[in-house]
Enzyme design. Structure first.
Site, mmCIF file in Angstrom:
data_model
loop_
_atom_site.group_PDB
_atom_site.id
_atom_site.type_symbol
_atom_site.label_atom_id
_atom_site.label_comp_id
_atom_site.label_asym_id
_atom_site.label_seq_id
_atom_site.Cartn_x
_atom_site.Cartn_y
_atom_site.Cartn_z
ATOM 1 N NE ARG A 108 36.764 64.078 86.215
ATOM 2 C CZ ARG A 108 35.564 64.659 86.123
ATOM 3 N NH1 ARG A 108 35.198 65.545 87.035
ATOM 4 N NH2 ARG A 108 34.746 64.373 85.130
ATOM 5 C CG HIS A 135 30.591 66.240 90.188
ATOM 6 N ND1 HIS A 135 31.809 66.809 90.528
ATOM 7 C CD2 HIS A 135 30.456 66.445 88.847
ATOM 8 C CE1 HIS A 135 32.373 67.312 89.450
ATOM 9 N NE2 HIS A 135 31.584 67.109 88.423
ATOM 10 C CD GLN A 138 28.925 70.842 87.583
ATOM 11 O OE1 GLN A 138 29.950 70.499 87.014
ATOM 12 N NE2 GLN A 138 28.253 71.929 87.236
ATOM 13 C CG ASP A 231 25.057 64.109 83.878
ATOM 14 O OD1 ASP A 231 25.797 64.538 82.977
ATOM 15 O OD2 ASP A 231 25.464 63.405 84.823
ATOM 16 C CB CYS A 272 27.332 68.872 85.036
ATOM 17 S SG CYS A 272 26.908 67.188 84.567
ATOM 18 N NE ARG A 317 32.833 72.234 88.701
ATOM 19 C CZ ARG A 317 33.409 71.121 88.241
ATOM 20 N NH1 ARG A 317 33.165 70.692 87.022
ATOM 21 N NH2 ARG A 317 34.228 70.425 89.018
#
Length: 330
Positions: A108, A135, A138, A231, A272, A317
């Site tokens: 990440r 991502h 996600q 987001d 998210c 997730r």
């Protein structure tokens, strides 16, 4: 013929077919049932994974750690100060060392090229926990949540509001195109996704029987939407000085009651996380003091409403990451 992705990397959804994504979603549902029923599923005992975090996280770290431990694995977490990767040791050398010690590597961090280099050199599956461009973990959680709440993916009208060129805007556009959701990026023109990626997504959408649309018009972009997604306006790693410009560009793209009322009555709200829907965070308070804005990308009313599924999405997730780990290692 069944889907088999053993030994594959998971770097971006562009690398996966709709059939492979469907397999991962179905596997995620199986793991969710096992978790919810308290049924042990330590299928990967004896294996070990390492989590490389150059950007901190709550959901990604916890999801990978719990998923790994539920599967019976050893899990090592390396925070930004615990590895020499990119400082005293090259990305390639780090990958070759960790690939000798671990069965899988999560990364990440920043540029997509970094995780691609890890994957090219590690010799074991590498999973992208977030880069500046994509991502993908996600995305599986988002698709699973939509299917759980709406009962389908094909034909769903999906609207993303905000900075549509960030990793979430890019990834959601590709995820929707792959799985047959009608994707709309509702954003100022300056924040539209890169033209080359839009063309790629539109070509995929044509095969899937859906469409990809870009619009600056909030009313047109959210009309009859099944999903409204947003987001944070300034992504992790961007300079604080950007806030003023980003607020000016995006203040008219806040998800509020008027936006949700313009969507379908059955529409859900997704995010998210983390979210600046109030002033109960340090950054939220600072923004309120400096710009007089107490709610940013979404109002607290919408975030806390019955239409909000953000915490179901966050839970998913773990289940979807577990599916990725298992499918690529088993």
């Amino acid at each position: 013929m069944g889907v088999n992705i053993r030994g594959r990397h998971y770097l971006k959804l562009l690398d996966y077919t709709p059939e492979e994504i469907r397999y991962l979603l179905d596997l995620s549902k199986d793991f969710k049932r096992l978790k919810r029923s308290g049924t042990p599923h330590r299928y990967l005992e004896g294996k070990n994974i390492v989590l490389l975090f150059e950007k901190t996280s709550t959901r990604t770290r916890c999801s990978f750690e719990v998923a790994g431990m539920d599967l019976g694995m050893g899990v090592t977490y390396l925070d930004p100060g615990s590895s020499q990767m990119g400082k005293k040791e090259s990305i390639a050398d780090t990958a070759r060392v960790l690939g000798r010690l671990y069965d899988g590597i999560e990364y990440r961090g920043f540029d997509q090229e970094l995780v691609e280099t890890l994957a090219a050199c590690a010799g074991v599956p590498v999973w992208n926990g977030l880069t500046d461009q994509f991502h993908p973990t996600q995305m599986l959680a988002d698709l699973l949540t939509i299917e759980e709440k709406l009962g389908r993916l094909k034909g769903v009208n999906f609207t993303f509001m905000g900075d549509a060129r960030n990793n979430m805007g890019n990834s959601l556009m590709i995820a929707c195109a792959k799985m047959g959701l009608n994707f709309t990026a509702c954003a100022p023109r300056e924040l539209f996704p890169a033209e080359s990626l839009v063309k790629e997504a539109q070509a995929i959408a044509a095969e899937s029987g859906c469409r990809v649309t870009l619009t600056e018009d909030v009313k047109a972009g959210t009309k009859d939407a099944d999903v409204i997604y947003t987001d944070i306006w300034v992504s992790m790693g961007e300079a604080e000085e950007i806030w003023e410009t980003r607020i000016r560009l995006l203040k008219d793209y806040q998800v509020n009651r008027a936006v949700m009322d313009n969507a379908k009555d059955t529409a859900i709200f997704m995010h998210c996380l983390p979210s600046f829907h109030d002033t109960k965070t340090t950054i939220g308070r600072q923004i309120a003091d400096k710009f007089g804005l107490e709610e940013m990308e979404v109002t607290d009313e919408v975030f806390e409403s019955r239409q909000s599924v953000v915490f179901d999405e966050a839970e998913n997730r773990m289940h979807t990451i577990k599916a990725v780990i298992y499918a690529t290692l088993c």
